[in-house]
Design a protein around this motif. Structure first.
Motif, PDB file in Angstrom:
ATOM      1  N   LEU A   1       0.829  -1.209   0.000  1.00 52.76           N
ATOM      2  CA  LEU A   1       0.000   0.000   0.000  1.00 52.76           C
ATOM      3  C   LEU A   1       0.865   1.262   0.000  1.00 52.76           C
ATOM      4  O   LEU A   1       0.543   2.247  -0.668  1.00 52.76           O
ATOM      5  CB  LEU A   1      -0.947  -0.006   1.200  1.00 52.76           C
ATOM      6  N   ALA A   2       1.969   1.234   0.733  1.00 47.84           N
ATOM      7  CA  ALA A   2       2.854   2.395   0.782  1.00 47.84           C
ATOM      8  C   ALA A   2       3.505   2.638  -0.583  1.00 47.84           C
ATOM      9  O   ALA A   2       3.607   3.783  -1.032  1.00 47.84           O
ATOM     10  CB  ALA A   2       3.925   2.198   1.852  1.00 47.84           C
ATOM     11  N   TRP A   3       3.934   1.567  -1.255  1.00 53.43           N
ATOM     12  CA  TRP A   3       4.549   1.727  -2.577  1.00 53.43           C
ATOM     13  C   TRP A   3       3.565   2.299  -3.576  1.00 53.43           C
ATOM     14  O   TRP A   3       3.933   3.120  -4.415  1.00 53.43           O
ATOM     15  CB  TRP A   3       5.084   0.403  -3.113  1.00 53.43           C
ATOM     16  N   HIS A   4       2.306   1.887  -3.510  1.00 55.18           N
ATOM     17  CA  HIS A   4       1.325   2.306  -4.514  1.00 55.18           C
ATOM     18  C   HIS A   4       0.615   3.618  -4.180  1.00 55.18           C
ATOM     19  O   HIS A   4      -0.042   4.187  -5.043  1.00 55.18           O
ATOM     20  CB  HIS A   4       0.295   1.201  -4.740  1.00 55.18           C
ATOM     21  N   HIS A   5       0.722   4.077  -2.945  1.00 57.43           N
ATOM     22  CA  HIS A   5       0.072   5.334  -2.557  1.00 57.43           C
ATOM     23  C   HIS A   5       1.098   6.395  -2.177  1.00 57.43           C
ATOM     24  O   HIS A   5       0.873   7.197  -1.270  1.00 57.43           O
ATOM     25  CB  HIS A   5      -0.889   5.097  -1.386  1.00 57.43           C
ATOM     26  N   ASP A   6       2.229   6.399  -2.846  1.00 58.27           N
ATOM     27  CA  ASP A   6       3.289   7.389  -2.600  1.00 58.27           C
ATOM     28  C   ASP A   6       3.655   7.478  -1.128  1.00 58.27           C
ATOM     29  O   ASP A   6       3.783   8.567  -0.560  1.00 58.27           O
ATOM     30  CB  ASP A   6       2.893   8.771  -3.129  1.00 58.27           C
ATOM     31  N   ALA A   7       3.824   6.330  -0.503  1.00 53.21           N
ATOM     32  CA  ALA A   7       4.247   6.208   0.901  1.00 53.21           C
ATOM     33  C   ALA A   7       3.243   6.821   1.872  1.00 53.21           C
ATOM     34  O   ALA A   7       3.603   7.192   2.981  1.00 53.21           O
ATOM     35  CB  ALA A   7       5.631   6.802   1.102  1.00 53.21           C
ATOM     36  N   ASN A   8       1.986   6.959   1.459  1.00 58.13           N
ATOM     37  CA  ASN A   8       0.929   7.439   2.345  1.00 58.13           C
ATOM     38  C   ASN A   8      -0.225   6.435   2.324  1.00 58.13           C
ATOM     39  O   ASN A   8      -1.251   6.678   1.700  1.00 58.13           O
ATOM     40  CB  ASN A   8       0.431   8.818   1.908  1.00 58.13           C
ATOM     41  N   PRO A   9      -0.051   5.311   3.012  1.00 56.49           N
ATOM     42  CA  PRO A   9      -1.111   4.304   2.991  1.00 56.49           C
ATOM     43  C   PRO A   9      -2.350   4.804   3.727  1.00 56.49           C
ATOM     44  O   PRO A   9      -2.258   5.709   4.569  1.00 56.49           O
ATOM     45  CB  PRO A   9      -0.483   3.113   3.712  1.00 56.49           C
ATOM     46  N   PRO A  10      -3.507   4.234   3.440  1.00 58.95           N
ATOM     47  CA  PRO A  10      -4.720   4.655   4.138  1.00 58.95           C
ATOM     48  C   PRO A  10      -4.631   4.328   5.638  1.00 58.95           C
ATOM     49  O   PRO A  10      -3.899   3.416   6.032  1.00 58.95           O
ATOM     50  CB  PRO A  10      -5.832   3.856   3.460  1.00 58.95           C
ATOM     51  N   PRO A  11      -5.362   5.073   6.455  1.00 58.99           N
ATOM     52  CA  PRO A  11      -5.303   4.853   7.911  1.00 58.99           C
ATOM     53  C   PRO A  11      -5.670   3.427   8.329  1.00 58.99           C
ATOM     54  O   PRO A  11      -5.128   2.900   9.295  1.00 58.99           O
ATOM     55  CB  PRO A  11      -6.312   5.855   8.476  1.00 58.99           C
ATOM     56  N   ARG A  12      -6.572   2.784   7.585  1.00 59.11           N
ATOM     57  CA  ARG A  12      -6.946   1.414   7.962  1.00 59.11           C
ATOM     58  C   ARG A  12      -5.746   0.467   7.853  1.00 59.11           C
ATOM     59  O   ARG A  12      -5.620  -0.487   8.607  1.00 59.11           O
ATOM     60  CB  ARG A  12      -8.108   0.919   7.121  1.00 59.11           C
ATOM     61  N   ALA A  13      -4.824   0.746   6.918  1.00 58.60           N
ATOM     62  CA  ALA A  13      -3.634  -0.090   6.762  1.00 58.60           C
ATOM     63  C   ALA A  13      -2.716   0.054   7.978  1.00 58.60           C
ATOM     64  O   ALA A  13      -2.116  -0.921   8.432  1.00 58.60           O
ATOM     65  CB  ALA A  13      -2.890   0.283   5.495  1.00 58.60           C
ATOM     66  N   LEU A  14      -2.626   1.278   8.507  1.00 58.00           N
ATOM     67  CA  LEU A  14      -1.822   1.495   9.708  1.00 58.00           C
ATOM     68  C   LEU A  14      -2.441   0.766  10.895  1.00 58.00           C
ATOM     69  O   LEU A  14      -1.738   0.168  11.717  1.00 58.00           O
ATOM     70  CB  LEU A  14      -1.694   2.988  10.000  1.00 58.00           C
ATOM     71  N   GLY A  15      -3.772   0.802  10.989  1.00 59.05           N
ATOM     72  CA  GLY A  15      -4.470   0.094  12.063  1.00 59.05           C
ATOM     73  C   GLY A  15      -4.282  -1.408  11.969  1.00 59.05           C
ATOM     74  O   GLY A  15      -4.093  -2.082  12.990  1.00 59.05           O
ATOM     75  N   GLU A  16      -4.312  -1.952  10.751  1.00 63.11           N
ATOM     76  CA  GLU A  16      -4.095  -3.390  10.563  1.00 63.11           C
ATOM     77  C   GLU A  16      -2.668  -3.775  10.949  1.00 63.11           C
ATOM     78  O   GLU A  16      -2.445  -4.836  11.527  1.00 63.11           O
ATOM     79  CB  GLU A  16      -4.357  -3.783   9.116  1.00 63.11           C
ATOM     80  N   ALA A  17      -1.710  -2.917  10.643  1.00 62.43           N
ATOM     81  CA  ALA A  17      -0.322  -3.193  11.009  1.00 62.43           C
ATOM     82  C   ALA A  17      -0.147  -3.178  12.525  1.00 62.43           C
ATOM     83  O   ALA A  17       0.547  -4.027  13.090  1.00 62.43           O
ATOM     84  CB  ALA A  17       0.607  -2.174  10.352  1.00 62.43           C
ATOM     85  N   ARG A  18      -0.788  -2.218  13.185  1.00 68.87           N
ATOM     86  CA  ARG A  18      -0.715  -2.165  14.652  1.00 68.87           C
ATOM     87  C   ARG A  18      -1.374  -3.392  15.276  1.00 68.87           C
ATOM     88  O   ARG A  18      -0.887  -3.949  16.251  1.00 68.87           O
ATOM     89  CB  ARG A  18      -1.393  -0.900  15.187  1.00 68.87           C
ATOM     90  N   ALA A  19      -2.499  -3.836  14.684  1.00 65.32           N
ATOM     91  CA  ALA A  19      -3.201  -5.021  15.196  1.00 65.32           C
ATOM     92  C   ALA A  19      -2.358  -6.285  15.025  1.00 65.32           C
ATOM     93  O   ALA A  19      -2.492  -7.235  15.797  1.00 65.32           O
ATOM     94  CB  ALA A  19      -4.540  -5.175  14.491  1.00 65.32           C
ATOM     95  N   ALA A  20      -1.482  -6.293  14.027  1.00 65.76           N
ATOM     96  CA  ALA A  20      -0.624  -7.454  13.785  1.00 65.76           C
ATOM     97  C   ALA A  20       0.611  -7.457  14.680  1.00 65.76           C
ATOM     98  O   ALA A  20       1.422  -8.372  14.613  1.00 65.76           O
ATOM     99  CB  ALA A  20      -0.203  -7.496  12.327  1.00 65.76           C
TER     100      ALA A  20
END
Length: 135
Positions: free
Chosen positions: A89-108
């Motif tokens: 997501l970071a590669w495809h969104h110019d290193a600005n992934p959507p907030p839900r992706a950050l939440g999923e990473a924290r949950a993992a």
């Protein structure tokens, strides 16, 4: 005429030698991500966004014409898969992934420092200005 030995040492150096501190270059902190995790980030650079979708199961009729289904790029390790998903997501969104992706990473189980490092690596490689975004 000559100064004694105790006067020839600067007060800062004497204080450092008494307290046990050393004056000199500081050692850089250890990286927050392992080499395997960094490798996953580099591999994720070539993954497309559709690799994040769950694989669809086609019926036998569709497989007859299209051939075998493609292997899933998902990683077996949950932590590495979270790093891969965030990196894609970071590669495809110019290193600005959507907030839900950050939440999923924290949950993992990824910490803020690790998420920041993942985003910094993708920004550095893609030439985007670096700023901290992880909550």
């Amino acid at each position: 005429m000559f100064l004694s030995q105790e006067h020839s040492v600067s007060p800062m150096a004497r204080a450092a030698s008494i307290s046990g501190d050393r004056i000199g270059p500081r050692i850089a902190p250890a990286p927050r991500l392992s080499t395997l995790e960094r490798r996953v980030i580099e591999i994720a650079r070539t993954d497309a966004l559709d690799t994040l979708k769950p694989p669809r199961r086609h019926g036998w009729f569709v497989r007859l014409f299209l051939g075998r289904e493609r292997a899933s790029p998902a990683l077996a390790n949950e932590r590495l898969e979270a790093i891969r998903r965030l990196s894609v997501l970071a590669w495809h969104h110019d290193a600005n992934p959507p907030p839900r992706a950050l939440g999923e990473a924290r949950a993992a189980g990824l910490g803020r420092e690790q998420i920041d490092e993942i985003l910094a690596l993708t920004r550095r490689s893609s030439g985007v200005a670096i700023e901290k975004t992880a909550p």
